[in-house]
Design an enzyme around this catalytic site. Structure first.
Site: not given
Length: 411
Positions: A191, A216, A298
């Site tokens: 993340d 990410e 997201d």
């Protein structure tokens, strides 16, 4: 390594076998609201369908105790009781996945961690009373701790972890090994990878030895106002630099492809061929390290920060599931948008597997006009998207799948 990337994998561990094979199909197995829906039980019921559909790895939401219900503000990293369900329900899910040969992917949130106690400066930057009981030295000076400056971007509002500290890295590696060897997670998703140096990702992968990893690394594409630039080379280069800095051990989400594809399907399909005649995302330069996707928790879901146009989702899947790279399916599209879409996506996965399309399959782009994109992949599959009509020349091509503004053929 220069700008193009290279695909000569010198296998340092089992993960390299997976990268070299390049036949992964991922599922993001949650959305932003999943914590409200008894999630580990829900997923357990869907495991047989995932396996039948050809999913090799399912990315689960953060499974550890968190200050926020979605899981992205971790506190006690060694507690597996979360709003997604209890530790025992998680273990049941992981066991079911193992039986069906689907690798569980853990969401690794190690850029920031919410403290339990107020320390230096009156901030919650101590971790007393829980495992990994760090003091203020574990928190970067830029977010109110006594550590060093961050090696990446700040995640605002919470203590950011200082990865330059030896004790922090040792503890993180210990935790990752626990997730890998004791809990049973096989793959990792990192993340907010912009928050700390990629060299630490390399160290963490080498320490815990996951089978497959994806980072990410999300930053903005190049826009002029609201108009997306045709040339996104600098954007994809930044992602490639991050992959490189992980020692090429991690893949990365292909945000470049997402950004271009979701503009292209609105009638600008000329965007899908770069100036060199290649796919314009990370898949055009280094496909074996690019995880393609349309939406995630997201960009889509109820957050909707940067959503793919909903009326063009199947064109998007026709693109990523026939092209090189490692495709990732979003839970909402597969399980919430109706059985017709589920079955169309599953059919495309089946064609990909049967025809041996992998992360390195070559692409010949035949057409890239406003309303028509057509390509031949690995000389075994060809596809078109857009409202323009096109079909391949030659009796050897058989129509294998089709739907709204897309068609796929194989030999």
């Amino acid at each position: 390594m220069g700008f193009m990337g290279n695909d000569h994998d010198d296998g340092v561990q089992q993960s390299q076998i997976v990268l070299r094979d390049g036949r992964e199909v991922l599922l993001q197995a949650f959305n932003w609201e999943s914590h409200k829906h008894d999630w580990w039980r829900n997923l357990e019921r869907k495991v047989p369908d995932m396996a039948k559909s050809g999913i090799t790895s399912a990315w689960l939401p953060p499974a550890t105790n968190s200050f926020s219900r979605e899981g992205y503000l971790p506190q006690n990293l060694y507690s597996l009781n979360s709003s997604y369900g209890s530790e025992s329900l998680l273990k049941t899910l992981l066991y079911k996945m193992k039986q069906h040969n689907i690798r569980p992917m853990a969401d690794i949130v190690i850029n920031h961690r919410v403290g339990t106690t107020q320390g230096h400066g009156g901030k919650y930057n101590r971790y007393d009373g829980v495992p990994l009981a760090w003091d203020e030295r574990a928190v970067t000076s830029c977010t109110g701790g006594r550590g060093n400056r961050s090696t990446g971007d700040n995640f605002n509002g919470v203590p950011n972890i200082d990865h330059t500290q030896d004790f922090v890295r040792k503890d993180i590696i210990g935790w990752l090994k626990w997730l890998r060897n004791n809990v049973g997670f096989q793959d990792f998703r990192f993340d907010f990878a912009r928050g700390y140096s990629a060299k630490y990702v390399k160290e963490y992968i080498e320490g815990a030895k996951p089978i497959f990893c994806v980072g990410e690394y999300w930053d903005s594409c190049n826009y002029k106002g609201t108009y997306l630039d045709y040339n996104q080379d600098s954007h994809r280069q930044r992602i490639i630099n991050w992959i490189d800095a992980t020692g090429q051990l991690s893949t990365a989400f292909d945000f470049t492809t997402k950004g271009i594809l979701q503009e292209a399907v609105k009638g600008q399909l000329w965007r899908l061929r770069d100036a060199q005649g290649k796919p314009p995302g990370v898949i055009g330069w280094w496909p074996s390290r690019a995880v393609t996707f349309l939406d995630n928790h997201d960009t889509g879901s109820t957050q909707g920060h940067w959503p793919f146009p909903s009326s063009h989702v199947m064109e998007g899947y026709a693109y990523i599931l026939t092209h090189p790279g490692i495709p990732s399916i979003f839970y909402d599209h597969f399980y919430d948008w109706g059985s017709v879409m589920h079955d169309q996506i599953a059919k495309l996965i089946q064609i990909r597997k049967q025809q041996g399309i992998n992360s390195r399959s070559p692409v010949r782009i035949i057409e890239a006009q406003a309303n028509l994109y057509a390509a031949i992949i690995g000389e075994k599959v060809c596809m078109k998207i857009g409202s323009g009509s096109w079909c391949p020349v030659g009796p050897e091509w058989k129509l294998a799948a089709h739907g709204h503004q897309y068609a796929v053929w194989h030999k």
